[in-house]
Design an enzyme around this catalytic site. Structure first.
Site, PDB file in Angstrom:
ATOM      1  N   HIS A 189       0.733  -0.812   0.028  1.00 33.80           N
ATOM      2  CA  HIS A 189      -0.391  -0.322   0.552  1.00 33.80           C
ATOM      3  C   HIS A 189       0.685   1.372  -0.071  1.00 33.80           C
ATOM      4  O   HIS A 189       1.081   1.731   1.176  1.00 33.80           O
ATOM      5  CB  HIS A 189      -1.032   0.168   0.801  1.00 33.80           C
ATOM      6  CG  HIS A 189      -1.638  -0.723   0.943  1.00 33.80           C
ATOM      7  ND1 HIS A 189      -1.747  -1.928   1.631  1.00 33.80           N
ATOM      8  CD2 HIS A 189      -3.252  -1.001   0.663  1.00 33.80           C
ATOM      9  CE1 HIS A 189      -2.841  -2.830   0.902  1.00 33.80           C
ATOM     10  NE2 HIS A 189      -3.953  -2.301   0.518  1.00 33.80           N
ATOM     11  N   GLU A 240      -5.624   2.575  -2.364  1.00 34.99           N
ATOM     12  CA  GLU A 240      -6.111   1.728  -2.589  1.00 34.99           C
ATOM     13  C   GLU A 240      -6.403   0.929  -3.924  1.00 34.99           C
ATOM     14  O   GLU A 240      -6.851   1.689  -4.420  1.00 34.99           O
ATOM     15  CB  GLU A 240      -7.483   1.395  -1.668  1.00 34.99           C
ATOM     16  CG  GLU A 240      -7.215   1.621  -0.330  1.00 34.99           C
ATOM     17  CD  GLU A 240      -6.671   0.474  -0.296  1.00 34.99           C
ATOM     18  OE1 GLU A 240      -6.263  -0.934  -0.379  1.00 34.99           O
ATOM     19  OE2 GLU A 240      -6.683   0.175   1.276  1.00 34.99           O
ATOM     20  N   HIS A 293      -8.039  -8.551   3.834  1.00 37.26           N
ATOM     21  CA  HIS A 293      -7.251  -9.180   2.425  1.00 37.26           C
ATOM     22  C   HIS A 293      -7.191 -10.422   2.681  1.00 37.26           C
ATOM     23  O   HIS A 293      -6.345 -10.902   3.905  1.00 37.26           O
ATOM     24  CB  HIS A 293      -5.978  -8.391   2.798  1.00 37.26           C
ATOM     25  CG  HIS A 293      -6.003  -6.852   2.478  1.00 37.26           C
ATOM     26  ND1 HIS A 293      -5.423  -5.858   2.619  1.00 37.26           N
ATOM     27  CD2 HIS A 293      -5.955  -6.718   0.666  1.00 37.26           C
ATOM     28  CE1 HIS A 293      -5.749  -5.040   2.484  1.00 37.26           C
ATOM     29  NE2 HIS A 293      -5.803  -4.905   1.817  1.00 37.26           N
ATOM     30  N   HIS A 347      -4.582  -5.793  -6.438  1.00 37.86           N
ATOM     31  CA  HIS A 347      -4.915  -7.062  -5.252  1.00 37.86           C
ATOM     32  C   HIS A 347      -5.951  -7.382  -4.751  1.00 37.86           C
ATOM     33  O   HIS A 347      -6.914  -6.014  -5.021  1.00 37.86           O
ATOM     34  CB  HIS A 347      -3.912  -6.714  -4.344  1.00 37.86           C
ATOM     35  CG  HIS A 347      -3.770  -5.308  -3.098  1.00 37.86           C
ATOM     36  ND1 HIS A 347      -3.603  -4.517  -3.567  1.00 37.86           N
ATOM     37  CD2 HIS A 347      -4.615  -5.619  -2.387  1.00 37.86           C
ATOM     38  CE1 HIS A 347      -4.185  -3.402  -2.546  1.00 37.86           C
ATOM     39  NE2 HIS A 347      -4.906  -3.943  -1.969  1.00 37.86           N
ATOM     40  N   CYS A 401     -12.706  -4.895   6.846  1.00 39.41           N
ATOM     41  CA  CYS A 401     -12.265  -5.216   5.516  1.00 39.41           C
ATOM     42  C   CYS A 401     -11.111  -5.423   5.744  1.00 39.41           C
ATOM     43  O   CYS A 401     -10.388  -5.883   6.331  1.00 39.41           O
ATOM     44  CB  CYS A 401     -12.560  -4.036   4.616  1.00 39.41           C
ATOM     45  SG  CYS A 401     -13.960  -2.561   4.292  1.00 39.41           S
ATOM     46  N   GLU A 452      -7.894  -2.516  -5.299  1.00 41.33           N
ATOM     47  CA  GLU A 452      -8.103  -3.709  -5.366  1.00 41.33           C
ATOM     48  C   GLU A 452      -9.739  -4.340  -5.768  1.00 41.33           C
ATOM     49  O   GLU A 452     -10.509  -3.740  -6.211  1.00 41.33           O
ATOM     50  CB  GLU A 452      -8.856  -3.201  -3.882  1.00 41.33           C
ATOM     51  CG  GLU A 452      -7.520  -3.379  -3.277  1.00 41.33           C
ATOM     52  CD  GLU A 452      -8.602  -2.912  -1.628  1.00 41.33           C
ATOM     53  OE1 GLU A 452      -7.698  -3.082  -0.853  1.00 41.33           O
ATOM     54  OE2 GLU A 452      -9.697  -2.805  -1.016  1.00 41.33           O
TER      55      GLU A 452
END
Length: 182
Positions: free
Chosen positions: A25, A114, A69, A32, A67, A116
């Site tokens: 980041h 970000e 990953h 990602h 949130c 994503e």
């Protein structure tokens, strides 16, 4: 908690490798995989959290519940459960897909990007919250309709991903149905 990584993706969403989460980041964040979750209690209220001031991106911003990953070899649903336990100390029902193809790019005021592919889920809490102060500085259980009205009226007060998710009419409809189904 062990060091987390992000799963890097090509433009078609195919995994190409991993990178340590904090190294990933930056101002040049590569695409990602992530996830976003909206948690509801037995009354159908949404858990809105305020990100801890120590967070690298969007510190102190109000957002949807959790949130994160997924890790290599971990399903999105298992990642939602893991992060709910870590950030909120809470058990949840199996996450349900709300907006499976959500993808976004946003830059926070410090320049962190970000970028994503971020499937969106909804779940219900089944235990009391035990907030991890390193992740969440405040929280509130709210009526979903009030939150959606707040997002529409003052989008700057919420995380950009929450605003974009709420702007999708199908996701909004599914979240509303989820909140009403006790």
């Amino acid at each position: 908690m062990q060091t987390e990584h992000v799963i890097l993706l090509n433009a078609q969403g195919v995994p190409t490798g991993t990178l340590e989460k904090y190294a990933a980041h930056t101002a040049d964040t590569l695409l990602h995989l992530a996830f976003s979750s909206w948690l509801f209690n037995a009354k159908g209220q949404l858990l809105v959290t305020r990100r801890a001031l120590s967070k690298k991106a969007w510190p102190g911003v109000c957002t949807n519940s959790v949130c994160g990953h997924p890790q290599l070899g971990e399903s999105n649903e298992d990642a939602v459960i893991r992060r709910c336990r870590y950030e909120l100390g809470v058990e949840i029902t199996p996450p349900e897909s709300i907006y499976p193809d959500f993808r976004y790019r946003a830059t926070d005021p410090s320049g962190i990007v970000e970028n994503e592919v971020c499937p969106v889920f909804a779940a219900r809490t089944t235990s009391a919250l035990q907030i991890n102060d390193d992740e969440v500085m405040d929280y509130q259980w709210c009526d979903l309709a009030d939150v959606l009205h707040g997002i529409d009226a003052t989008p700057w007060a919420f995380s950009p991903w929450m605003v974009m998710q709420a702007a999708n009419s199908e996701a909004r409809k599914l979240l509303s149905a989820f909140a009403q189904h006790n």
